[in-house]
Design a protein around this motif. Structure first.
Motif, PDB file in Angstrom:
ATOM      1  N   GLY A  29      68.926  53.125  41.621  1.00  0.00           N
ATOM      2  CA  GLY A  29      67.682  53.603  42.218  1.00  0.00           C
ATOM      3  C   GLY A  29      67.861  53.843  43.711  1.00  0.00           C
ATOM      4  O   GLY A  29      67.647  54.940  44.195  1.00  0.00           O
ATOM      5  N   HIS A  30      68.246  52.797  44.436  1.00  0.00           N
ATOM      6  CA  HIS A  30      68.621  52.987  45.846  1.00  0.00           C
ATOM      7  C   HIS A  30      69.880  53.857  45.887  1.00  0.00           C
ATOM      8  O   HIS A  30      69.989  54.775  46.685  1.00  0.00           O
ATOM      9  CB  HIS A  30      68.835  51.628  46.507  1.00  0.00           C
ATOM     10  CG  HIS A  30      69.286  51.698  47.936  1.00  0.00           C
ATOM     11  ND1 HIS A  30      68.475  52.145  48.951  1.00  0.00           N
ATOM     12  CD2 HIS A  30      70.483  51.390  48.516  1.00  0.00           C
ATOM     13  CE1 HIS A  30      69.152  52.106  50.095  1.00  0.00           C
ATOM     14  NE2 HIS A  30      70.372  51.654  49.860  1.00  0.00           N
ATOM     15  N   THR A  31      70.837  53.519  45.022  1.00  0.00           N
ATOM     16  CA  THR A  31      71.982  54.395  44.749  1.00  0.00           C
ATOM     17  C   THR A  31      72.196  54.386  43.234  1.00  0.00           C
ATOM     18  O   THR A  31      71.733  53.473  42.545  1.00  0.00           O
ATOM     19  CB  THR A  31      73.272  53.901  45.446  1.00  0.00           C
ATOM     20  OG1 THR A  31      73.664  52.652  44.873  1.00  0.00           O
ATOM     21  CG2 THR A  31      73.088  53.762  46.952  1.00  0.00           C
ATOM     22  N   THR A  70      77.626  45.706  46.420  1.00  0.00           N
ATOM     23  CA  THR A  70      76.306  45.941  45.832  1.00  0.00           C
ATOM     24  C   THR A  70      76.030  47.428  45.686  1.00  0.00           C
ATOM     25  O   THR A  70      75.305  47.836  44.788  1.00  0.00           O
ATOM     26  CB  THR A  70      75.190  45.308  46.683  1.00  0.00           C
ATOM     27  OG1 THR A  70      75.219  45.884  48.011  1.00  0.00           O
ATOM     28  CG2 THR A  70      75.357  43.794  46.767  1.00  0.00           C
ATOM     29  N   HIS A  71      76.599  48.223  46.587  1.00  0.00           N
ATOM     30  CA  HIS A  71      76.565  49.685  46.472  1.00  0.00           C
ATOM     31  C   HIS A  71      77.495  50.265  47.523  1.00  0.00           C
ATOM     32  O   HIS A  71      78.015  49.535  48.365  1.00  0.00           O
ATOM     33  CB  HIS A  71      75.140  50.229  46.582  1.00  0.00           C
ATOM     34  CG  HIS A  71      74.452  49.966  47.888  1.00  0.00           C
ATOM     35  ND1 HIS A  71      74.196  48.694  48.359  1.00  0.00           N
ATOM     36  CD2 HIS A  71      73.966  50.812  48.845  1.00  0.00           C
ATOM     37  CE1 HIS A  71      73.561  48.772  49.516  1.00  0.00           C
ATOM     38  NE2 HIS A  71      73.424  50.054  49.851  1.00  0.00           N
ATOM     39  N   ALA A  72      77.685  51.573  47.464  1.00  0.00           N
ATOM     40  CA  ALA A  72      78.724  52.187  48.301  1.00  0.00           C
ATOM     41  C   ALA A  72      78.168  52.940  49.503  1.00  0.00           C
ATOM     42  O   ALA A  72      78.825  53.851  50.015  1.00  0.00           O
ATOM     43  CB  ALA A  72      79.620  53.089  47.455  1.00  0.00           C
ATOM     44  N   HIS A  73      76.981  52.582  49.996  1.00  0.00           N
ATOM     45  CA  HIS A  73      76.603  53.068  51.329  1.00  0.00           C
ATOM     46  C   HIS A  73      77.611  52.496  52.325  1.00  0.00           C
ATOM     47  O   HIS A  73      78.012  51.331  52.217  1.00  0.00           O
ATOM     48  CB  HIS A  73      75.177  52.640  51.683  1.00  0.00           C
ATOM     49  CG  HIS A  73      74.125  53.513  51.072  1.00  0.00           C
ATOM     50  ND1 HIS A  73      72.843  53.076  50.829  1.00  0.00           N
ATOM     51  CD2 HIS A  73      74.189  54.801  50.646  1.00  0.00           C
ATOM     52  CE1 HIS A  73      72.147  54.082  50.292  1.00  0.00           C
ATOM     53  NE2 HIS A  73      72.944  55.125  50.168  1.00  0.00           N
ATOM     54  N   ASN A  74      77.978  53.316  53.317  1.00  0.00           N
ATOM     55  CA  ASN A  74      79.098  52.935  54.178  1.00  0.00           C
ATOM     56  C   ASN A  74      78.873  51.607  54.894  1.00  0.00           C
ATOM     57  O   ASN A  74      79.831  50.881  55.171  1.00  0.00           O
ATOM     58  CB  ASN A  74      79.392  54.043  55.207  1.00  0.00           C
ATOM     59  CG  ASN A  74      78.334  54.103  56.292  1.00  0.00           C
ATOM     60  OD1 ASN A  74      77.163  54.378  56.019  1.00  0.00           O
ATOM     61  ND2 ASN A  74      78.719  53.817  57.528  1.00  0.00           N
ATOM     62  N   ASP A  75      77.607  51.252  55.170  1.00  0.00           N
ATOM     63  CA  ASP A  75      77.364  49.998  55.902  1.00  0.00           C
ATOM     64  C   ASP A  75      77.640  48.767  55.047  1.00  0.00           C
ATOM     65  O   ASP A  75      77.669  47.654  55.586  1.00  0.00           O
ATOM     66  CB  ASP A  75      75.943  49.952  56.493  1.00  0.00           C
ATOM     67  CG  ASP A  75      74.850  50.074  55.456  1.00  0.00           C
ATOM     68  OD1 ASP A  75      74.999  50.875  54.506  1.00  0.00           O
ATOM     69  OD2 ASP A  75      73.834  49.378  55.582  1.00  0.00           O
ATOM     70  N   HIS A  76      77.844  48.914  53.762  1.00  0.00           N
ATOM     71  CA  HIS A  76      78.153  47.765  52.906  1.00  0.00           C
ATOM     72  C   HIS A  76      79.633  47.680  52.538  1.00  0.00           C
ATOM     73  O   HIS A  76      80.079  46.658  52.016  1.00  0.00           O
ATOM     74  CB  HIS A  76      77.304  47.807  51.632  1.00  0.00           C
ATOM     75  CG  HIS A  76      75.847  47.624  51.906  1.00  0.00           C
ATOM     76  ND1 HIS A  76      75.169  46.455  51.642  1.00  0.00           N
ATOM     77  CD2 HIS A  76      74.950  48.456  52.482  1.00  0.00           C
ATOM     78  CE1 HIS A  76      73.905  46.580  52.034  1.00  0.00           C
ATOM     79  NE2 HIS A  76      73.748  47.785  52.545  1.00  0.00           N
ATOM     80  N   ILE A  77      80.374  48.753  52.781  1.00  0.00           N
ATOM     81  CA  ILE A  77      81.755  48.814  52.271  1.00  0.00           C
ATOM     82  C   ILE A  77      82.808  49.129  53.334  1.00  0.00           C
ATOM     83  O   ILE A  77      83.991  49.206  52.997  1.00  0.00           O
ATOM     84  CB  ILE A  77      81.885  49.880  51.161  1.00  0.00           C
ATOM     85  CG1 ILE A  77      81.477  51.267  51.696  1.00  0.00           C
ATOM     86  CG2 ILE A  77      81.065  49.481  49.932  1.00  0.00           C
ATOM     87  CD1 ILE A  77      81.882  52.410  50.791  1.00  0.00           C
ATOM     88  N   GLY A  88      71.609  43.358  47.127  1.00  0.00           N
ATOM     89  CA  GLY A  88      71.975  44.502  47.964  1.00  0.00           C
ATOM     90  C   GLY A  88      70.738  45.144  48.567  1.00  0.00           C
ATOM     91  O   GLY A  88      69.872  44.456  49.115  1.00  0.00           O
ATOM     92  N   ASP A  89      70.631  46.478  48.434  1.00  0.00           N
ATOM     93  CA  ASP A  89      69.450  47.172  48.963  1.00  0.00           C
ATOM     94  C   ASP A  89      68.483  47.559  47.854  1.00  0.00           C
ATOM     95  O   ASP A  89      67.689  48.481  48.010  1.00  0.00           O
ATOM     96  CB  ASP A  89      69.873  48.431  49.744  1.00  0.00           C
ATOM     97  CG  ASP A  89      70.605  48.083  51.034  1.00  0.00           C
ATOM     98  OD1 ASP A  89      70.747  46.882  51.337  1.00  0.00           O
ATOM     99  OD2 ASP A  89      71.031  49.020  51.727  1.00  0.00           O
ATOM    100  N   THR A  90      68.549  46.866  46.711  1.00  0.00           N
ATOM    101  CA  THR A  90      67.621  47.171  45.616  1.00  0.00           C
ATOM    102  C   THR A  90      66.285  46.466  45.810  1.00  0.00           C
ATOM    103  O   THR A  90      65.227  47.077  45.627  1.00  0.00           O
ATOM    104  CB  THR A  90      68.252  46.780  44.262  1.00  0.00           C
ATOM    105  OG1 THR A  90      69.425  47.567  44.067  1.00  0.00           O
ATOM    106  CG2 THR A  90      67.288  47.022  43.111  1.00  0.00           C
TER     107      THR A  90
HETATM  108 FE   FE2 Z   1      71.987  51.036  51.256  1.00  0.00          FE
END
Ligand code: FE2
Length: 210
Positions: free
Chosen positions: A128-130, A64-71, A147-149
């Motif tokens: 927006g979030h990323t 959903t995005h590349a913040h480290n907690d998701h990947i 994701g975090d959107t």
């Molecule tokens: Fe995030």
């Protein structure tokens, strides 16, 4: 062909950005039939993901995005399941902050379709979030994975680097709140909600600025 189902687990670990770190609980969603599945985010701990896959063929790992907690388990999961990592190019800048790029990364665009058996899922670019934030709309499940959107109660955080509040509002209003009202929203953290529950609060979020 068996109908799609959604499996869910949570994993706990660190989210790090801008030199700070927080302990967070992430959702992992696995959507699929009896034979094939798609993993949505690969956070912190591979074991519950392997358990949910349960021997099925994995179509890909949708980030959903590349913040480290998701990947942070994505590369290992892609190696284990011999599948691609699906990511938007605008999040490579975040990916590169914490991970090396494996050859399994496949860059995807707004409007692309992922087919899981005979069910279609549509990729939505929701920045927006990323900058490369993605959501996944699965009409046959009346589901959107955000994701975090978009969370229960409002937009994801936009106070840190690479985030932008007007951009997340544009994404939510033009690509998520336009989905069928009964669509369930499956976020990257916390509880599910629906488009109908969140839509009336859009103006409130804009007025408060987060
Ligand atoms: Fe995030």
């Amino acid at each position: 062909m068996s109908p799609l189902r959604i499996d869910h687990a949570t994993t706990t670990g660190d989210f790090s950005l801008d030199g700070q770190s927080w302990t967070v609980v992430n959702n992992v969603w696995v959507i699929g039939s009896d034979t094939d599945c798609l993993i949505i985010d690969a956070p912190h701990n591979l074991a519950p993901i392997v358990e949910m896959v349960a021997g099925r063929s994995v179509i890909g790992i949708f980030c959903t995005h590349a913040h480290n907690d998701h990947i942070n388990q994505a590369t290992e999961a892609a190696n284990l399941f011999s599948c691609d990592i699906l990511l938007h190019r605008d999040d490579l800048v975040l990916w590169d902050q914490t991970q090396t790029r494996p050859p399994s990364i496949r860059l995807v665009e707004n409007g692309e379709t992922i087919t899981i058996n005979d069910a279609d899922a549509t990729i939505l670019h929701t920045p927006g979030h990323t900058p490369g934030g993605l959501s996944l709309y699965v009409p046959s499940l009346e589901a959107v994975f955000t994701g975090d959107t978009l969370f229960r109660g409002g937009p994801g955080a936009t106070g840190r680097s690479f985030s932008d509040f007007p951009t997340i509002i544009a994404s939510i209003s033009s690509r998520l709140l336009v989905l069928e009202p009964e669509t369930t929203v499956y976020p990257g953290h916390g509880e599910t909600t629906t488009v109908a529950e969140e839509k009336p609060d859009l103006e409130l979020w804009i007025a408060r600025g987060f």
